[in-house]
Motif scaffolding. Structure first.
Motif, PDB file in Angstrom:
ATOM      1  N   GLN A  23       7.317  -3.755   9.279  1.00  0.00           N
ATOM      2  CA  GLN A  23       6.458  -2.582   9.379  1.00  0.00           C
ATOM      3  C   GLN A  23       6.095  -2.296  10.834  1.00  0.00           C
ATOM      4  O   GLN A  23       5.826  -3.204  11.613  1.00  0.00           O
ATOM      5  N   HIS A  24       6.098  -1.013  11.176  1.00  0.00           N
ATOM      6  CA  HIS A  24       5.650  -0.565  12.485  1.00  0.00           C
ATOM      7  C   HIS A  24       4.129  -0.628  12.505  1.00  0.00           C
ATOM      8  O   HIS A  24       3.479  -0.299  11.505  1.00  0.00           O
ATOM      9  N   VAL A  25       3.546  -1.052  13.622  1.00  0.00           N
ATOM     10  CA  VAL A  25       2.086  -1.182  13.666  1.00  0.00           C
ATOM     11  C   VAL A  25       1.381   0.149  13.419  1.00  0.00           C
ATOM     12  O   VAL A  25       0.259   0.166  12.926  1.00  0.00           O
ATOM     13  N   GLY A  26       2.035   1.266  13.719  1.00  0.00           N
ATOM     14  CA  GLY A  26       1.438   2.573  13.457  1.00  0.00           C
ATOM     15  C   GLY A  26       1.347   2.896  11.978  1.00  0.00           C
ATOM     16  O   GLY A  26       0.619   3.788  11.574  1.00  0.00           O
ATOM     17  N   GLN A  27       2.083   2.163  11.151  1.00  0.00           N
ATOM     18  CA  GLN A  27       2.072   2.373   9.701  1.00  0.00           C
ATOM     19  C   GLN A  27       1.464   1.189   8.962  1.00  0.00           C
ATOM     20  O   GLN A  27       1.599   1.075   7.757  1.00  0.00           O
ATOM     21  N   LEU A  28       0.818   0.280   9.687  1.00  0.00           N
ATOM     22  CA  LEU A  28       0.345  -0.967   9.107  1.00  0.00           C
ATOM     23  C   LEU A  28      -0.776  -0.746   8.102  1.00  0.00           C
ATOM     24  O   LEU A  28      -1.838  -0.221   8.427  1.00  0.00           O
ATOM     25  N   ASN A  29      -0.506  -1.110   6.866  1.00  0.00           N
ATOM     26  CA  ASN A  29      -1.470  -1.121   5.774  1.00  0.00           C
ATOM     27  C   ASN A  29      -1.185  -2.369   4.962  1.00  0.00           C
ATOM     28  O   ASN A  29      -0.079  -2.522   4.450  1.00  0.00           O
ATOM     29  N   VAL A  30      -2.141  -3.249   4.858  1.00  0.00           N
ATOM     30  CA  VAL A  30      -1.939  -4.497   4.132  1.00  0.00           C
ATOM     31  C   VAL A  30      -3.072  -4.672   3.141  1.00  0.00           C
ATOM     32  O   VAL A  30      -4.240  -4.593   3.507  1.00  0.00           O
ATOM     33  N   GLN A  31      -2.722  -4.914   1.899  1.00  0.00           N
ATOM     34  CA  GLN A  31      -3.714  -5.213   0.881  1.00  0.00           C
ATOM     35  C   GLN A  31      -3.557  -6.684   0.526  1.00  0.00           C
ATOM     36  O   GLN A  31      -2.505  -7.095   0.021  1.00  0.00           O
ATOM     37  N   LEU A  32      -4.573  -7.502   0.816  1.00  0.00           N
ATOM     38  CA  LEU A  32      -4.508  -8.920   0.480  1.00  0.00           C
ATOM     39  C   LEU A  32      -4.899  -9.097  -0.981  1.00  0.00           C
ATOM     40  O   LEU A  32      -5.870  -8.521  -1.449  1.00  0.00           O
ATOM     41  N   ARG A  33      -4.100  -9.886  -1.693  1.00  0.00           N
ATOM     42  CA  ARG A  33      -4.297 -10.128  -3.120  1.00  0.00           C
ATOM     43  C   ARG A  33      -4.152 -11.614  -3.390  1.00  0.00           C
ATOM     44  O   ARG A  33      -3.776 -12.374  -2.516  1.00  0.00           O
ATOM     45  N   THR A  34      -4.388 -12.005  -4.621  1.00  0.00           N
ATOM     46  CA  THR A  34      -4.161 -13.388  -5.019  1.00  0.00           C
ATOM     47  C   THR A  34      -3.082 -13.434  -6.084  1.00  0.00           C
ATOM     48  O   THR A  34      -2.892 -12.479  -6.844  1.00  0.00           O
ATOM     49  N   PHE A  59       6.435  -9.494   7.490  1.00  0.00           N
ATOM     50  CA  PHE A  59       5.904 -10.414   6.498  1.00  0.00           C
ATOM     51  C   PHE A  59       7.086 -11.024   5.757  1.00  0.00           C
ATOM     52  O   PHE A  59       7.997 -10.310   5.334  1.00  0.00           O
ATOM     53  N   TYR A  60       7.085 -12.335   5.598  1.00  0.00           N
ATOM     54  CA  TYR A  60       8.114 -13.055   4.855  1.00  0.00           C
ATOM     55  C   TYR A  60       7.462 -13.633   3.611  1.00  0.00           C
ATOM     56  O   TYR A  60       6.327 -14.095   3.667  1.00  0.00           O
ATOM     57  N   GLY A  61       8.178 -13.624   2.492  1.00  0.00           N
ATOM     58  CA  GLY A  61       7.587 -14.196   1.297  1.00  0.00           C
ATOM     59  C   GLY A  61       8.502 -14.119   0.100  1.00  0.00           C
ATOM     60  O   GLY A  61       9.727 -14.060   0.227  1.00  0.00           O
ATOM     61  N   SER A  62       7.872 -14.109  -1.069  1.00  0.00           N
ATOM     62  CA  SER A  62       8.618 -14.017  -2.324  1.00  0.00           C
ATOM     63  C   SER A  62       7.787 -13.205  -3.311  1.00  0.00           C
ATOM     64  O   SER A  62       6.564 -13.144  -3.209  1.00  0.00           O
ATOM     65  N   VAL A 102       0.844  -1.184   0.000  1.00  0.00           N
ATOM     66  CA  VAL A 102       0.000   0.000   0.000  1.00  0.00           C
ATOM     67  C   VAL A 102       0.884   1.240   0.000  1.00  0.00           C
ATOM     68  O   VAL A 102       1.866   1.312   0.734  1.00  0.00           O
ATOM     69  N   GLY A 103       0.553   2.197  -0.839  1.00  0.00           N
ATOM     70  CA  GLY A 103       1.266   3.468  -0.839  1.00  0.00           C
ATOM     71  C   GLY A 103       2.541   3.476  -1.644  1.00  0.00           C
ATOM     72  O   GLY A 103       3.358   4.367  -1.509  1.00  0.00           O
ATOM     73  N   GLY A 104       2.741   2.504  -2.482  1.00  0.00           N
ATOM     74  CA  GLY A 104       3.951   2.489  -3.286  1.00  0.00           C
ATOM     75  C   GLY A 104       3.793   1.575  -4.474  1.00  0.00           C
ATOM     76  O   GLY A 104       2.849   0.805  -4.573  1.00  0.00           O
ATOM     77  N   ASP A 105       4.747   1.623  -5.372  1.00  0.00           N
ATOM     78  CA  ASP A 105       4.709   0.796  -6.560  1.00  0.00           C
ATOM     79  C   ASP A 105       5.797  -0.267  -6.464  1.00  0.00           C
ATOM     80  O   ASP A 105       6.607  -0.441  -7.362  1.00  0.00           O
ATOM     81  N   THR A 106       5.829  -0.956  -5.321  1.00  0.00           N
ATOM     82  CA  THR A 106       6.882  -1.946  -5.105  1.00  0.00           C
ATOM     83  C   THR A 106       6.437  -3.360  -5.420  1.00  0.00           C
ATOM     84  O   THR A 106       7.191  -4.296  -5.214  1.00  0.00           O
ATOM     85  N   GLY A 107       5.229  -3.534  -5.893  1.00  0.00           N
ATOM     86  CA  GLY A 107       4.799  -4.844  -6.346  1.00  0.00           C
ATOM     87  C   GLY A 107       3.968  -5.638  -5.364  1.00  0.00           C
ATOM     88  O   GLY A 107       3.286  -5.089  -4.507  1.00  0.00           O
ATOM     89  N   VAL A 108       4.065  -6.957  -5.501  1.00  0.00           N
ATOM     90  CA  VAL A 108       3.256  -7.906  -4.756  1.00  0.00           C
ATOM     91  C   VAL A 108       4.181  -8.935  -4.125  1.00  0.00           C
ATOM     92  O   VAL A 108       5.195  -9.304  -4.695  1.00  0.00           O
ATOM     93  N   MET A 109       3.820  -9.409  -2.928  1.00  0.00           N
ATOM     94  CA  MET A 109       4.601 -10.440  -2.247  1.00  0.00           C
ATOM     95  C   MET A 109       3.688 -11.608  -1.894  1.00  0.00           C
ATOM     96  O   MET A 109       2.630 -11.410  -1.291  1.00  0.00           O
ATOM     97  N   ARG A 110       4.097 -12.814  -2.276  1.00  0.00           N
ATOM     98  CA  ARG A 110       3.404 -14.035  -1.861  1.00  0.00           C
ATOM     99  C   ARG A 110       3.690 -14.206  -0.374  1.00  0.00           C
ATOM    100  O   ARG A 110       4.848 -14.238   0.041  1.00  0.00           O
TER     101      ARG A 110
END
Length: 152
Positions: A117-128, A103-106, A81-89
Motif C-alpha cells: 500500500q502507498h502511504v497516501g492510501q494507508l487505511n488499516v483496520q486492526l482486528r482479532t 503487510f505480510y500474513g495469511s 478497509v474499503g473492500g470486501d476482501t476479508g481479513v489477514m493475520r
C-alpha cells in the motif's frame, strides 16, 4: 496570527515535537498518541524520515498497543478497509522508502497473503482472529516489531 518572536532553537524544537492527540468515549488508555515515543524512534528527526518509514514506525506502536489488550486466545489481524476482501493475520510488516508499506500474513484459511500500500492510501483496520488451535501461545508481531525498532 500572533506576533510572537521565536529563536531558531525554539523553532527547531517545535518542529521536532510530535503532534498527536486522542479522545475516547470509554477508558482504553494508554494509547500510542498518549505515550512518549520510544527513544529509538526519536533519534532521527521526523523531517529526515520518508513518509513510509514514519508510517511504519507509528503502525508498530498501534499494533503493539492493540496486542497488549488481547487475551491468550486471540491474535492480531487486519481487515481491509474499503473492500470486501476479508481479513489477514498480520505476520510481518515492512516499508520501502519513500512511500510503500507492506503487510505480510495469511488469511483465516491459512493462504499466504500480502498487502502492498502507498502511504497516501494507508487505511488499516486492526482486528482479532482466534489463534491456531495447534499453537500453545498466540503470535505477537507487535512486540517483535517494537523490539526490532529498539535495536535499530
Amino acid at each position: 496570527m500572533d506576533d510572537k518572536i521565536e529563536t531558531t532553537a525554539e523553532l527547531v524544537e517545535a518542529a521536532a515535537l510530535r503532534r498527536a492527540g486522542v479522545v475516547h468515549v470509554r477508558e482504553c488508555s494508554p494509547t500510542p498518541e498518549e505515550e512518549p515515543l520510544p527513544e529509538s524512534m526519536s533519534k532521527t528527526p521526523i523531517e529526515q524520515k520518508s513518509p513510509a518509514e514514519w508510517a511504519y514506525e507509528r503502525l508498530i506502536l498501534y499494533i503493539k498497543n492493540f496486542e497488549e489488550k488481547l487475551d491468550n486466545d486471540h491474535e492480531i489481524a487486519m481487515g481491509f478497509v474499503g473492500g470486501d476482501t476479508g481479513v489477514m493475520r498480520i505476520e510481518g510488516i515492512g516499508f520501502y522508502a519513500p512511500d510503500i508499506i507492506t503487510f505480510y500474513g495469511s488469511d483465516p484459511g491459512g493462504a499466504r497473503t500480502q498487502q502492498i500500500q502507498h502511504v497516501g492510501q494507508l487505511n488499516v483496520q486492526l482486528r482479532t482472529l482466534p489463534k491456531h488451535v495447534d499453537q500453545p501461545e498466540p503470535n505477537r508481531i507487535g512486540f517483535r516489531l517494537a523490539e526490532d525498532l529498539e535495536k535499530a
